[in-house]
Design a protein around this motif. Structure first.
Motif, PDB file in Angstrom:
ATOM      1  N   GLU A 140       0.835  -1.210   0.000  1.00 49.34           N
ATOM      2  CA  GLU A 140       0.000   0.000   0.000  1.00 49.34           C
ATOM      3  C   GLU A 140       0.864   1.252   0.000  1.00 49.34           C
ATOM      4  O   GLU A 140       0.574   2.225  -0.696  1.00 49.34           O
ATOM      5  CB  GLU A 140      -0.913   0.006   1.223  1.00 49.34           C
ATOM      6  N   ASN A 141       1.932   1.241   0.788  1.00 47.28           N
ATOM      7  CA  ASN A 141       2.823   2.396   0.851  1.00 47.28           C
ATOM      8  C   ASN A 141       3.452   2.672  -0.516  1.00 47.28           C
ATOM      9  O   ASN A 141       3.603   3.822  -0.936  1.00 47.28           O
ATOM     10  CB  ASN A 141       3.917   2.157   1.892  1.00 47.28           C
ATOM     11  N   ALA A 142       3.811   1.590  -1.236  1.00 46.98           N
ATOM     12  CA  ALA A 142       4.396   1.750  -2.570  1.00 46.98           C
ATOM     13  C   ALA A 142       3.399   2.423  -3.522  1.00 46.98           C
ATOM     14  O   ALA A 142       3.775   3.277  -4.328  1.00 46.98           O
ATOM     15  CB  ALA A 142       4.819   0.386  -3.119  1.00 46.98           C
ATOM     16  N   ILE A 143       2.131   2.045  -3.409  1.00 49.18           N
ATOM     17  CA  ILE A 143       1.108   2.627  -4.294  1.00 49.18           C
ATOM     18  C   ILE A 143       0.786   4.065  -3.907  1.00 49.18           C
ATOM     19  O   ILE A 143       0.808   4.972  -4.739  1.00 49.18           O
ATOM     20  CB  ILE A 143      -0.172   1.759  -4.264  1.00 49.18           C
ATOM     21  N   VAL A 144       0.500   4.286  -2.611  1.00 46.38           N
ATOM     22  CA  VAL A 144       0.039   5.599  -2.157  1.00 46.38           C
ATOM     23  C   VAL A 144       1.140   6.649  -2.230  1.00 46.38           C
ATOM     24  O   VAL A 144       0.925   7.772  -2.683  1.00 46.38           O
ATOM     25  CB  VAL A 144      -0.521   5.506  -0.719  1.00 46.38           C
ATOM     26  N   HIS A 145       2.344   6.285  -1.761  1.00 45.59           N
ATOM     27  CA  HIS A 145       3.421   7.270  -1.690  1.00 45.59           C
ATOM     28  C   HIS A 145       4.358   7.240  -2.899  1.00 45.59           C
ATOM     29  O   HIS A 145       5.130   8.173  -3.097  1.00 45.59           O
ATOM     30  CB  HIS A 145       4.238   7.061  -0.405  1.00 45.59           C
ATOM     31  N   GLY A 146       4.297   6.156  -3.676  1.00 41.77           N
ATOM     32  CA  GLY A 146       5.192   6.046  -4.812  1.00 41.77           C
ATOM     33  C   GLY A 146       4.523   6.246  -6.152  1.00 41.77           C
ATOM     34  O   GLY A 146       4.892   7.124  -6.930  1.00 41.77           O
ATOM     35  N   LEU A 147       3.487   5.427  -6.421  1.00 39.10           N
ATOM     36  CA  LEU A 147       2.887   5.404  -7.760  1.00 39.10           C
ATOM     37  C   LEU A 147       1.733   6.375  -7.935  1.00 39.10           C
ATOM     38  O   LEU A 147       1.537   6.919  -9.017  1.00 39.10           O
ATOM     39  CB  LEU A 147       2.415   3.981  -8.077  1.00 39.10           C
TER      40      LEU A 147
END
Length: 409
Positions: A301-308
């Motif tokens: 989730e962190n990769a999606i919300v803060h990254g992508l």
């Protein structure tokens, strides 16, 4: 419970997103109002007629009074209630209740159950004059209002009522969590994190009766609309929520964690469509090893919300599992916006810096995932984060090859 106002506990952006999707699916206008009938959210799919009436001070005042009156009726009934507003248009309201206290109402409708007759049209002309509006324009917008079956607005209103109350309950819980973190800030970092997680687990328990009501209502709508995609989303959500109810103080096979992120990614890919791509490469021989429950989903989730999510052209998140030096490694890799060097240094230095990046679904931050892994397996295990701005981020999770608690291979 402290008497909060609706705007203190409401996640306005999330509710407005739900209202928008609800209106798109049903064709009904929708809005959230406080106990006095004043709008809390922006109107969703309001009719030209209702926008026209609310453009006048007198009309707006009457609308607020009508909404508040209908809201009180729904509170008295303990659920959705329908009534005619001051303009003789059908509305539906449901109370927003948290721990026995009504904080406001959710309203939808702005429809007719049958086309207006000549008498109703004549009364509409008189109202237009009372509001200081052009009678011809007023009647034109009045006759544009859609006619629908009463069962339609009641069923869809009931579904939105259930979901909205759940979101508000989560809002109250988040306030409790914030206060708890402030009170325990000076305590031991490990102890604080574990106690916080235990309390959050208690706070975030979903009442199974509520869950079944919500999913049953959604399933009925999906069946009615022959919406296979909607049904798949419901099943994924049900499995994800069921998994999130597990006791945080337990270890689970990696197979269960991979299934959990599979459900989560399915929902997110449906939401973001081509903006976000996902790939999981995980050998079956690693699925038997144990890991603290809900360790991988917050990282994805962190990769999606803060990254992508912040990357205009979107990107990919990839989950890769492998063995090395008698340990199990899991990489969560994204090609998103990356992390600033100063922030990255603080995150990797979490033994000295109390930083936790909160997830939007579980509330378990990167910091807390690392702490829980160290609690179960020792200081040699946990998370490592590498990132470059504009290129992406890789979070590597390291755990021992353990198939039974206390027995390491």
């Amino acid at each position: 419970m402290t008497r909060y106002r609706l705007k203190d506990v409401i996640d306005k952006a999330k509710l407005e997103e739900i209202l928008k999707k609800f209106s798109e699916a049903t064709g009904l206008a929708a809005i959230i109002a406080d106990k006095s009938g004043v709008n809390i959210t922006e109107p969703s799919k309001f009719t030209n007629h209702c926008n026209l009436v609310r453009s006048t001070e007198k009309g707006r005042k009457y609308c607020y009074n009508s909404d508040a009156k209908l809201g009180r009726l729904s509170l008295k009934k303990g659920g959705p209630a329908t009534s005619l507003c001051h303009c003789e248009i059908v509305d539906l309201a449901a109370p927003l209740v948290v721990e026995g206290h009504c904080l406001g109402y959710i309203l939808c409708g702005q429809v007719f159950l049958k086309p207006p007759d000549e008498e109703k049209i004549e009364r509409a002309k008189k109202r237009a004059i009372d509001f200081g509006l052009d009678p011809n324009l007023y009647v034109k917008t009045f006759l544009e209002i859609e006619t629908v079956p009463k069962k339609h607005i009641y069923t869809t209103g009931e579904m939105l009522h259930i979901i909205s109350n759940y979101i508000i309950e989560l809002g109250v819980n988040s306030l409790y969590q914030k206060r708890l973190l402030e009170e325990t800030k000076r305590r031991s970092e490990y102890e604080n994190a574990i106690k916080t997680l235990e309390l959050k687990a208690l706070q975030s328990q979903v009442n199974p009766h509520f869950l079944f009501n919500t999913l049953n209502t959604a399933a009925r709508l999906a069946y009615f609309e022959n919406a296979e995609k909607t049904a798949e989303i419901i099943y994924s959500l049900a499995n994800l929520l069921r998994y999130s109810l597990k006791n945080l103080d337990q270890l689970v096979p990696l197979k269960e964690e991979i299934s959990c992120i599979g459900y989560y990614l399915y929902i997110q890919q449906f939401r973001y469509k081509d903006h976000i791509r996902a790939e999981i490469e995980f050998p079956k021989k690693l699925e038997k090893y144990l890991i603290p429950v809900l360790s991988l989903q917050p990282l994805v989730e962190n990769a999606i919300v803060h990254g992508l999510e912040k990357k205009k052209e979107g990107g990919q998140v990839k989950v890769v599992g492998y063995e090395k030096d008698s340990c199990v490694f899991i990489d969560i890799i994204d090609d998103g916006v990356g992390i600033q060097e100063e922030v990255l240094n603080n995150i990797n230095n979490i033994n000295k810096q109390k930083i936790a990046l909160e997830g939007h679904t579980t509330g378990l931050g990167i910091h807390n995932v690392d702490l829980r892994i160290k609690k179960y397996f020792g200081e040699n295990y946990g998370l490592k984060i590498e990132s470059k701005v504009g290129i992406g981020t890789k979070v590597t999770l390291k755990i021992p090859r353990m198939v039974n608690r206390g027995i390491q291979l």
